[in-house]
Design an enzyme around this catalytic site. Structure first.
Site, PDB file in Angstrom:
ATOM      1  N   ASP A  69       0.911  -1.163  -0.234  1.00 18.80           N
ATOM      2  CA  ASP A  69      -0.020  -0.159  -0.001  1.00 18.80           C
ATOM      3  C   ASP A  69       0.814   1.389  -0.107  1.00 18.80           C
ATOM      4  O   ASP A  69       2.108   1.039   0.096  1.00 18.80           O
ATOM      5  CB  ASP A  69      -0.948   0.058   1.224  1.00 18.80           C
ATOM      6  CG  ASP A  69      -0.228  -0.235   2.643  1.00 18.80           C
ATOM      7  OD1 ASP A  69       1.074   0.306   2.535  1.00 18.80           O
ATOM      8  OD2 ASP A  69      -0.759  -0.261   3.560  1.00 18.80           O
ATOM      9  N   GLY A 122       0.998   3.592   1.946  1.00 21.33           N
ATOM     10  CA  GLY A 122       1.395   4.500   3.448  1.00 21.33           C
ATOM     11  C   GLY A 122       0.307   5.329   3.610  1.00 21.33           C
ATOM     12  O   GLY A 122       0.302   5.794   4.859  1.00 21.33           O
ATOM     13  N   GLY A 123      -0.305   5.913   2.758  1.00 19.40           N
ATOM     14  CA  GLY A 123      -1.525   6.879   3.288  1.00 19.40           C
ATOM     15  C   GLY A 123      -2.322   6.789   4.383  1.00 19.40           C
ATOM     16  O   GLY A 123      -2.138   7.614   5.289  1.00 19.40           O
ATOM     17  N   ASP A 178      -2.668   8.093  -1.227  1.00 16.99           N
ATOM     18  CA  ASP A 178      -3.897   9.035  -1.118  1.00 16.99           C
ATOM     19  C   ASP A 178      -4.159   9.469   0.146  1.00 16.99           C
ATOM     20  O   ASP A 178      -3.338   9.312   1.169  1.00 16.99           O
ATOM     21  CB  ASP A 178      -4.869   7.669  -1.578  1.00 16.99           C
ATOM     22  CG  ASP A 178      -4.958   6.765  -0.378  1.00 16.99           C
ATOM     23  OD1 ASP A 178      -3.717   6.510   0.182  1.00 16.99           O
ATOM     24  OD2 ASP A 178      -5.995   5.995  -0.215  1.00 16.99           O
ATOM     25  N   GLN A 226     -11.316   7.374  -3.723  1.00 15.90           N
ATOM     26  CA  GLN A 226     -11.564   7.679  -2.583  1.00 15.90           C
ATOM     27  C   GLN A 226     -13.205   8.599  -2.612  1.00 15.90           C
ATOM     28  O   GLN A 226     -13.678   8.551  -3.675  1.00 15.90           O
ATOM     29  CB  GLN A 226     -10.656   8.670  -1.678  1.00 15.90           C
ATOM     30  CG  GLN A 226      -9.302   8.136  -1.393  1.00 15.90           C
ATOM     31  CD  GLN A 226      -9.444   7.144  -0.014  1.00 15.90           C
ATOM     32  OE1 GLN A 226     -10.583   7.226   0.481  1.00 15.90           O
ATOM     33  NE2 GLN A 226      -8.510   6.418   0.368  1.00 15.90           N
ATOM     34  N   GLY A 255     -10.427   3.924   1.474  1.00 18.07           N
ATOM     35  CA  GLY A 255     -11.328   4.618   2.419  1.00 18.07           C
ATOM     36  C   GLY A 255     -12.433   3.683   2.980  1.00 18.07           C
ATOM     37  O   GLY A 255     -13.438   4.357   3.820  1.00 18.07           O
ATOM     38  N   ASP A 262      -8.027  -7.499   1.107  1.00 16.61           N
ATOM     39  CA  ASP A 262      -6.943  -7.820   2.178  1.00 16.61           C
ATOM     40  C   ASP A 262      -7.355  -7.483   3.151  1.00 16.61           C
ATOM     41  O   ASP A 262      -8.364  -6.513   3.392  1.00 16.61           O
ATOM     42  CB  ASP A 262      -5.412  -6.942   1.909  1.00 16.61           C
ATOM     43  CG  ASP A 262      -5.757  -5.613   2.340  1.00 16.61           C
ATOM     44  OD1 ASP A 262      -6.358  -4.816   1.681  1.00 16.61           O
ATOM     45  OD2 ASP A 262      -5.272  -5.323   3.503  1.00 16.61           O
ATOM     46  N   CYS A 296     -12.277 -28.691   8.008  1.00 22.13           N
ATOM     47  CA  CYS A 296     -11.100 -27.853   7.566  1.00 22.13           C
ATOM     48  C   CYS A 296      -9.996 -28.943   7.485  1.00 22.13           C
ATOM     49  O   CYS A 296      -9.903 -29.744   8.187  1.00 22.13           O
ATOM     50  CB  CYS A 296     -10.712 -26.584   8.483  1.00 22.13           C
ATOM     51  SG  CYS A 296      -9.050 -26.015   8.034  1.00 22.13           S
ATOM     52  N   CYS A 326      -6.488 -27.993   7.425  1.00 20.73           N
ATOM     53  CA  CYS A 326      -5.370 -27.350   7.728  1.00 20.73           C
ATOM     54  C   CYS A 326      -4.417 -28.162   8.829  1.00 20.73           C
ATOM     55  O   CYS A 326      -5.244 -28.992   9.776  1.00 20.73           O
ATOM     56  CB  CYS A 326      -5.501 -25.746   8.140  1.00 20.73           C
ATOM     57  SG  CYS A 326      -6.093 -25.700  10.170  1.00 20.73           S
ATOM     58  N   CYS A 373      -6.401 -28.112  12.377  1.00 19.00           N
ATOM     59  CA  CYS A 373      -7.473 -28.802  12.425  1.00 19.00           C
ATOM     60  C   CYS A 373      -7.231 -30.463  12.432  1.00 19.00           C
ATOM     61  O   CYS A 373      -7.991 -31.195  13.057  1.00 19.00           O
ATOM     62  CB  CYS A 373      -8.541 -28.505  11.694  1.00 19.00           C
ATOM     63  SG  CYS A 373      -8.982 -26.631  11.755  1.00 19.00           S
ATOM     64  N   HIS A 417      -4.848 -21.637  10.935  1.00 18.00           N
ATOM     65  CA  HIS A 417      -6.156 -21.959  10.597  1.00 18.00           C
ATOM     66  C   HIS A 417      -6.971 -20.783  10.046  1.00 18.00           C
ATOM     67  O   HIS A 417      -7.894 -21.121   8.987  1.00 18.00           O
ATOM     68  CB  HIS A 417      -6.913 -22.597  12.018  1.00 18.00           C
ATOM     69  CG  HIS A 417      -8.390 -22.745  11.555  1.00 18.00           C
ATOM     70  ND1 HIS A 417      -9.090 -23.614  10.872  1.00 18.00           N
ATOM     71  CD2 HIS A 417      -9.386 -21.703  11.629  1.00 18.00           C
ATOM     72  CE1 HIS A 417     -10.165 -23.319  10.618  1.00 18.00           C
ATOM     73  NE2 HIS A 417     -10.433 -22.244  11.311  1.00 18.00           N
TER      74      HIS A 417
HETATM   75 ZN    ZN Z   1      -8.292 -25.500  10.049  1.00 16.24          ZN
END
Ligand code: ZN
Length: 390
Positions: free
Chosen positions: A106, A108-109, A160, A208, A235, A285, A323, A325, A328, A354
């Site tokens: 990003d 940094g704004g 921004d 924005q 924003g 994200d 799950c 993973c 789990c 997880h």
């Molecule tokens: Zn999991």
């Protein structure tokens, strides 16, 4: 000379986006974002590695076990510590942190506006005090491009201004116009810089306009002239009610060019991910899966698990029976609760693994639903499950 090169270079896409399937009833689509550090299946969720690390996980966990294709790192934090020149000297962020796949940074704004107590906005940039030691720094549209190029990011963001919420229409308009002027300056500088480089990078401008649809639309329209490889919507998640964030994304959906990837910054909760996708978003994200993991809040296919609750004290079952993973398949809720209560490092490691897996699974389900023409049904099932949970 610079302008000639710029024109030549600007004709070549720095990263390319291929749409594989589109939902007939919503604006959802699935595709591939081709970057110099690999292909990324979209819609994608990007785990956040603020300090060039996703807290609690190794790069091997992320790339090999979890299959993360793109990570987000933070321009502001890495600029203050260890510094972009050091990272450049160490071969860029990919080499410095030993990460083989794509990196988005990003501008940094957002951090300047949220972390720095003292900041002064000027026409040519923003002067701010480091939240670490109080030292004074300045970010300009050009300097943040240079910093991100020193990192070697695959996808860079323009500087921004992200106003707090709520804000007056008048101020939001002023900030939005400044953001557009900064985006033009950043893009001009970026095109000059990359004309001299052999590596490929993309720069996304940021829409924005706070929570005002008219400003958002004006901003998106103005940014179209830049003809960049993708567009970000910023924003959001600044304290506004959730339906408003979705409305703001919706406001510019028909303006942003459909063949280019769109990135909604800083969203969202698990049930919101398909909502953004339904509104034409390809990239997201959020710190939620990692931050919540560490504080004991785990996202499962059956809803949220607050691991400290006494009901899990003697629970032999896995955290999420659906799950696959490592956490789990290997550990019980009782063990995870014990680690959490004891403040053990291993708890954060297992919990983060997880939660990231859960977000990636949701994105896989979304992509599959779009490809198999069943995204509206998928969206309905997510909505009814989240209604029940409330
Ligand atoms: Zn999991």
């Amino acid at each position: 000379m610079c302008c000639v090169l710029r024109r030549l270079q600007s004709k070549l896409p720095q990263i390319s986006f291929e749409i594989l399937a589109e939902c007939k009833h919503t604006r959802a689509r699935t595709g591939i974002l081709h970057t110099p550090h690999g292909d990324i299946e979209t819609p994608v969720f990007m785990p956040v590695g603020t300090q060039a690390t996703v807290k609690g996980l190794t790069q091997r966990d992320l790339a090999e076990d979890l299959g993360v294709q793109i990570l987000l790192a933070n321009t502001y934090h890495l600029y203050l510590r260890p510094g972009h020149e050091l990272i450049r000297k160490h071969g860029g962020l990919h080499r410095f942190m030993s990460w083989p796949n794509a990196i988005l940074t990003d501008s940094g704004g957002f951090q300047v506006f949220s972390l720095s107590e003292i900041r002064k906005i000027r026409e040519d940039g923003v002067v701010f005090q480091s939240h670490l030691d109080g030292s004074t720094h300045k970010f300009t549209p050009e300097s943040t491009v240079d910093i991100q190029l020193a990192y070697g990011s695959d996808v860079l963001m323009v500087l921004d201004e992200c106003p707090e919420y709520p804000v007056s229409h008048e101020y939001a308009r002023e900030a939005m116009h400044r953001t557009v002027r900064w985006a033009r300056a950043a893009n001009d500088h970026f095109l000059c810089r990359i004309a001299e480089m052999e590596t490929r990078h993309a720069l996304f401008p940021i829409v924005q306009g706070s929570m005002f649809s008219d400003l958002r639309r004006e901003c998106a329209t103005a940014l179209l002239d830049l003809d960049t490889d993708g567009y970000a919507i910023g924003g959001l998640s600044v304290g506004e009610p959730r339906p408003l964030s979705l409305e703001m994304v919706e406001a510019t959906e028909d303006i942003l060019p459909r063949p280019k990837p769109r990135y909604a910054m800083g969203v969202g909760m698990p049930a919101e991910l398909p909502e953004y996708v339904a509104r034409g978003i390809d990239m997201m994200d959020c710190v939620l899966p990692t931050r919540n993991a560490r504080t004991g809040s785990l996202f499962t296919s059956e809803g949220r698990v607050i691991i400290k609750h006494a009901r899990y004290k003697d629970d032999e079952g896995p955290l999420d029976p659906k799950c696959t993973c490592y956490t789990c398949v290997s550990y019980s809720r009782a063990y995870l609760r014990h680690l959490f209560q004891s403040g053990e490092i291993l708890y954060s490691v297992l919990a983060t693994r997880h939660n990231i897996q859960r977000y990636l699974d949701i994105m896989r389900e979304i992509r599959h639903a779009i490809k198999s023409d069943s995204f509206p049904e998928y969206l309905r099932s997510v909505r009814s499950a989240s209604d029940e949970a409330e």
